[in-house]
Design an enzyme around this catalytic site. Structure first.
Site, PDB file in Angstrom:
ATOM      1  CG  ASP A 160      -1.896   1.227   1.388  1.00 32.34           C
ATOM      2  OD1 ASP A 160      -2.343   1.720   0.195  1.00 32.34           O
ATOM      3  OD2 ASP A 160      -2.162   1.550   2.393  1.00 32.34           O
ATOM      4  CG  PHE A 161       1.593   5.740  -1.723  1.00 36.13           C
ATOM      5  CD1 PHE A 161       3.245   5.550  -2.024  1.00 36.13           C
ATOM      6  CD2 PHE A 161       1.266   6.747  -1.376  1.00 36.13           C
ATOM      7  CE1 PHE A 161       3.971   6.586  -2.221  1.00 36.13           C
ATOM      8  CE2 PHE A 161       2.111   7.975  -1.561  1.00 36.13           C
ATOM      9  CZ  PHE A 161       3.288   7.974  -1.855  1.00 36.13           C
ATOM     10  CG  ASP A 162      -1.724   7.959   0.775  1.00 35.35           C
ATOM     11  OD1 ASP A 162      -1.118   8.779   1.003  1.00 35.35           O
ATOM     12  OD2 ASP A 162      -2.352   7.184  -0.254  1.00 35.35           O
ATOM     13  CG  ASP A 164      -2.794   2.546   6.229  1.00 32.04           C
ATOM     14  OD1 ASP A 164      -2.816   2.454   5.064  1.00 32.04           O
ATOM     15  OD2 ASP A 164      -3.147   3.483   6.738  1.00 32.04           O
TER      16      ASP A 164
END
Length: 346
Positions: free
Chosen positions: A78-80, A260
């Site tokens: 995932d990124f954020d 997250d």
């Protein structure tokens, strides 16, 4: 369908520590040294099992055994809130230097395929982290595989309706301080991170009203951390994207997913007992196997994977067959025709 969260660290937990000085002396994945701000989700989570254990040194034998039994490793990120810390302004989000370096190392590792799986649009997330071979944007509704791009046909058909909803929300929510509407073409996001807490119920109520009026049965709302996600009412999410990616890789590939937020739970569920799933953040219940506290902790996990971890991949297979798998293995095929009609991005 959010990729955003925050993490915290009170410095009291045991970090991953090496039990093998020859290979793991620089391992520190948990992580008791981060100082991210704690935030609390004001939206309900999917029904979870229990809080996953904090990833510590006692789990290293399990991780080593999993990697040694793999022929290939798929790392989905995932990124954020995972590679990038959460910030008030989403446009300012950027991966940490440590995570950029760690991802670059994994991209160059022979037995590894890397993928970014984000709620951001494909065009957006590809500008924020460079190198991975595969990108999944809009919670898996878009897939970029080398030079090939596919878009879920139902999401493509409903893009115009989504645009109408986003335009209406701009008007209706405009008077509320700090609301931000983001049209990601296939999904939309209502950001409320800096909206006054007393106004957030009004934002949720008005968003539901607009989506019901203009989206009908074709669009729905999913909760996330300080956001509301609007997307097509189809049974598709990040977990489906992970399944598609895994299906094109060699038999014996072990998937690893780090994320997250609520929409990452479908990806955690897609990682069966033979894989590795890691949730970033606090000790909320999750279907993930392990937990780390923050993007800084993620960097340490990825750094361990890129050094000691990748050396373990394929050990059992190599001892049996004398073969070694590489990223250009002919069995690593093109994007699968999972959808009836792949649609090129405009």
């Amino acid at each position: 369908m959010s990729d955003q969260s925050a993490a915290t660290d009170d410095g009291s937990d045991t970090s991953i520590e090496s039990t093998d000085a020859s290979t793991d002396t620089d391992i520190d994945a948990g992580i008791g040294t981060d100082t991210d701000e704690t935030t609390t989700d004001d939206s309900p989570h999917e029904t979870p099992l229990q809080p996953p254990p904090l990833l510590t040194g006692e789990h290293l034998p399990q991780l080593r055994a999993t990697l040694a039994n793999a022929t290939h490793l798929l790392v989905c990120l995932d990124f954020d809130g995972t590679l990038a810390p959460i910030v008030d302004e989403p446009d300012a989000a950027a991966p940490t230097t440590a995570n950029e370096t760690a991802v670059a190392g994994l991209v160059d590792a022979a037995p590894v395929t890397t993928a970014i799986v984000s709620g951001r649009s494909l065009a957006d997330v590809r500008t924020r982290i460079d190198g991975p071979r595969i990108y999944a944007g809009n919670h898996g509704l878009e897939l970029a595989w080398n030079e090939t791009v596919a878009v879920h046909p139902v999401a493509h058909e409903r893009a115009a309706r989504l645009e109408t909803v986003c335009e209406a929300l701009e008007t209706v929510l405009g008077p509320i301080p700090n609301v931000r509407i983001e049209n990601k073409r296939l999904t939309g996001t209502v950001h409320v991170r800096t909206v006054p807490p007393a106004a957030r119920p009004t934002v949720r109520r008005l968003t539901r009203t607009i989506v019901d009026r203009f989206g009908g049965d074709e669009l729905d709302i999913s909760p996330g951390k300080r956001i509301l996600e609007i997307g097509p009412t189809i049974d598709w999410g990040k977990g489906d994207a992970v399944d598609v990616i895994t299906s094109t890789l060699p038999d014996g590939t072990v998937p690893l997913y780090i994320g997250d937020d609520v929409t990452d739970e479908s990806a955690f569920r897609a990682i069966d007992a033979d894989g590795i799933s890691i949730r970033v953040g606090d000790d909320d219940p999750s279907t993930a196997s392990f937990r780390v506290r923050s993007p800084a902790a993620v960097a340490r996990v990825l750094d361990w994977l890129g050094t000691a971890g990748v050396e373990l991949v394929g050990q059992r297979t190599q001892s049996l067959s004398g073969t070694e798998l590489w990223n250009d293995d002919p069995r690593v095929g093109p994007i699968p025709e999972r959808w009836p009609t792949p649609v090129a991005n405009e």
